[in-house]
Scaffold this motif. Sequence first.
Motif, short mmCIF file in Angstrom:
data_model
loop_
_atom_site.label_atom_id
_atom_site.label_comp_id
_atom_site.label_asym_id
_atom_site.label_seq_id
_atom_site.Cartn_x
_atom_site.Cartn_y
_atom_site.Cartn_z
N PHE A 126 24.60 7.09 59.31
CA PHE A 126 25.02 5.69 59.31
C PHE A 126 25.32 5.21 57.89
CE2 PHE A 126 22.36 6.26 63.03
CZ PHE A 126 23.11 5.66 64.03
N GLY A 127 24.85 5.96 56.89
CA GLY A 127 24.97 5.49 55.52
C GLY A 127 23.72 4.75 55.09
N GLY A 128 22.57 5.36 55.35
CA GLY A 128 21.30 4.77 54.90
C GLY A 128 20.91 3.55 55.72
N ARG A 164 28.00 8.89 69.35
CA ARG A 164 28.54 8.80 68.01
C ARG A 164 27.89 9.90 67.19
NH1 ARG A 164 25.64 7.81 64.25
NH2 ARG A 164 27.24 7.14 62.79
N SER A 210 23.15 8.83 69.33
CA SER A 210 23.61 9.16 67.98
C SER A 210 23.06 10.51 67.55
CB SER A 210 23.12 8.07 67.01
OG SER A 210 23.47 8.42 65.69
N LEU A 269 18.59 7.25 68.98
CA LEU A 269 18.70 8.22 67.88
C LEU A 269 18.21 9.55 68.44
CD1 LEU A 269 17.21 5.90 65.13
CD2 LEU A 269 19.63 6.42 65.51
N GLY A 270 19.11 10.52 68.54
CA GLY A 270 18.81 11.72 69.32
C GLY A 270 18.74 12.99 68.51
N ARG A 327 24.61 17.91 62.57
CA ARG A 327 24.20 19.12 61.85
C ARG A 327 24.78 20.39 62.47
NH1 ARG A 327 22.64 15.86 58.80
NH2 ARG A 327 20.50 15.38 58.16
N GLY A 333 27.18 11.58 63.17
CA GLY A 333 27.21 11.41 61.71
C GLY A 333 26.23 10.36 61.26
N PHE A 361 10.14 15.93 62.94
CA PHE A 361 10.29 16.23 61.51
C PHE A 361 11.50 15.54 60.89
CE2 PHE A 361 7.07 19.37 60.29
CZ PHE A 361 6.42 19.49 61.51
N ALA A 362 12.22 14.74 61.66
CA ALA A 362 13.36 13.99 61.10
C ALA A 362 12.81 12.70 60.49
CB ALA A 362 14.40 13.71 62.19
N ALA A 363 12.03 12.85 59.44
CA ALA A 363 11.26 11.72 58.90
C ALA A 363 12.14 10.68 58.22
CB ALA A 363 10.22 12.24 57.90
N THR A 364 13.24 11.11 57.61
CA THR A 364 14.09 10.15 56.91
C THR A 364 14.75 9.21 57.91
OG1 THR A 364 14.49 11.74 55.16
CG2 THR A 364 16.02 9.90 55.31
N MET A 365 15.32 9.80 58.97
CA MET A 365 15.97 8.96 59.98
C MET A 365 14.97 7.99 60.60
SD MET A 365 18.98 8.42 61.35
CE MET A 365 18.62 6.68 61.26
N GLN A 408 17.29 24.94 58.03
CA GLN A 408 17.20 24.20 56.77
C GLN A 408 15.91 24.49 56.02
OE1 GLN A 408 19.02 20.02 56.90
NE2 GLN A 408 18.70 20.46 59.06
N HIS A 428 13.73 14.28 66.33
CA HIS A 428 12.70 15.31 66.21
C HIS A 428 11.55 14.78 65.34
CE1 HIS A 428 10.98 19.16 64.79
NE2 HIS A 428 11.42 19.62 65.95
P1 NAP Z 1 16.50 13.51 58.53
O1 NAP Z 1 16.22 14.39 57.37
O2 NAP Z 1 15.41 12.64 59.04
O3 NAP Z 1 17.75 12.56 58.24
C1 NAP Z 1 18.64 12.74 57.15
C2 NAP Z 1 19.85 11.88 57.39
O4 NAP Z 1 20.62 12.41 58.47
C3 NAP Z 1 19.51 10.47 57.81
O5 NAP Z 1 19.21 9.66 56.69
C4 NAP Z 1 20.79 10.07 58.53
O6 NAP Z 1 21.83 9.82 57.60
C5 NAP Z 1 21.17 11.34 59.23
N1 NAP Z 1 20.63 11.42 60.59
C6 NAP Z 1 19.51 12.07 61.01
N2 NAP Z 1 19.37 11.96 62.34
C7 NAP Z 1 20.42 11.22 62.77
C8 NAP Z 1 20.84 10.77 64.04
N3 NAP Z 1 20.15 11.08 65.17
N4 NAP Z 1 21.99 10.02 64.12
C9 NAP Z 1 22.69 9.72 63.00
N5 NAP Z 1 22.33 10.14 61.77
C10 NAP Z 1 21.22 10.87 61.66
O7 NAP Z 1 17.07 14.41 59.73
P2 NAP Z 1 16.96 16.00 59.97
O8 NAP Z 1 15.54 16.41 59.94
O9 NAP Z 1 17.96 16.68 59.13
O10 NAP Z 1 17.44 16.05 61.49
C11 NAP Z 1 18.81 15.80 61.81
C12 NAP Z 1 18.95 15.75 63.32
O11 NAP Z 1 18.52 16.99 63.87
C13 NAP Z 1 18.11 14.65 63.97
O12 NAP Z 1 18.91 14.03 64.95
C14 NAP Z 1 16.95 15.38 64.61
O13 NAP Z 1 16.52 14.76 65.80
C15 NAP Z 1 17.55 16.76 64.87
N6 NAP Z 1 16.55 17.85 64.76
C16 NAP Z 1 15.80 17.99 63.64
C17 NAP Z 1 14.87 19.02 63.56
C18 NAP Z 1 13.99 19.18 62.34
O14 NAP Z 1 13.16 20.12 62.33
N7 NAP Z 1 14.10 18.32 61.33
C19 NAP Z 1 14.72 19.89 64.63
C20 NAP Z 1 15.50 19.73 65.77
C21 NAP Z 1 16.43 18.71 65.83
P3 NAP Z 1 22.16 8.34 57.06
O15 NAP Z 1 21.10 8.02 56.05
O16 NAP Z 1 23.52 8.48 56.47
O17 NAP Z 1 22.13 7.41 58.24
#
Ligand code: NAP
Length: 293
Positions: free
Chosen positions: A84-86, A80, A64, A40-41, A68, A82, A109-113, A171, A107
């Motif tokens: 996964f759908g929870g 891949r 994956s 998960l990247g 964004r 997008g 801060f990607a707490a949900t994933m 965001q 990351h």
């Molecule tokens: P998030 O709030 O933890 O996740 C929201 C949803 O996005 C997850 O439930 C999942 O959807 C999907 N998702 C997140 N990461 C995914 C991954 N690597 N592969 C497939 N689906 C993913 O995530 P977020 O904070 O928006 O971050 C999104 C991505 O940006 C992550 O890969 C993270 O490493 C990267 N990123 C985040 C930050 C930050 O500050 N948050 C900074 C730099 C990079 P489903 O429930 O449908 O599976």
Amino acid sequence: MPDLTRPEVSGPEADPAWPDAGRPGADGGPFGAGLRVLILGGTSEGRELAAACAGVAGLHVTSSLAGRTSAPLRPVGELRVGGFGGVDGLISYLRSERIGAVVDATHPFAATMSAHAVAASARAGVPLLVLRRTGFVARPGDDWHRVPTVAAAAELVPALGQRVFLTTGRQSIAAFAGVGGCWFLSRSVEPPQPPVPPRLEVVLDRGPFTVEGERALLDRYRIDVLVTKDSGGAAPKLDAARERGIPVVMIDRPSPTAEPGAPASGAAPPVEIVATIPAVLAWLTARGATDRS
Ligand code: NAP
């Protein structure tokens, strides 16, 4: 046993054992017939890990990304994109792709994933490892103000300055939309979506950055307060802020299970967390050995 910290030149695509990847059994190397790994990247360390795994015979890695950004930096190997759908969707994916190990390199801060990875791997019976860089460490001369959330950062900034540099990602900009009396500079890979603060200038840029560049930016825009997440890793912006005596609003990391509906931290399955690529490779080797026993 091969030295897994020194990837070989040949990639996993060249390994004829792929059809059986993820199944325990055959002889030869620590991964037997192969180990299918999901990374998960969305981070530099996720890309570094995919590159390190690419040369290790017997590892079949898929990275994956959430999807964004419109032009993401692509990791080496299979990809891949997008959600996964929870949790249920991730469980289905793990099963249909016969994934033998998951590495959460998202990351901090990607707490949900991360919470979904914990729940799905536990229910699917797939081992999970978290690769997480350590947080920033304050140095003499730093003037940091720690806050628990982006909303708390937005509340605090007017007390610290009027010209605010937001480095929290696009965001998070909406949280500052209602902050009066401040001018904002934001930096992100893609433009933020409304709502945004009325007095906002956007710089579209992607790191790595340099101390010289960060210093010049602070000076050019007469920044008097910097806002950042405690992402960890290299951060020349913090060096530049220290040099200039600029206060920093430091947003703490969320809990790994900080998601509505997630199990309380005490109830969550324990998850191993490492901070380096060699530690991940050693963990994967142990998984391969377990698969064969
Ligand atoms: P998030 O709030 O933890 O996740 C929201 C949803 O996005 C997850 O439930 C999942 O959807 C999907 N998702 C997140 N990461 C995914 C991954 N690597 N592969 C497939 N689906 C993913 O995530 P977020 O904070 O928006 O971050 C999104 C991505 O940006 C992550 O890969 C993270 O490493 C990267 N990123 C985040 C930050 C930050 O500050 N948050 C900074 C730099 C990079 P489903 O429930 O449908 O599976």
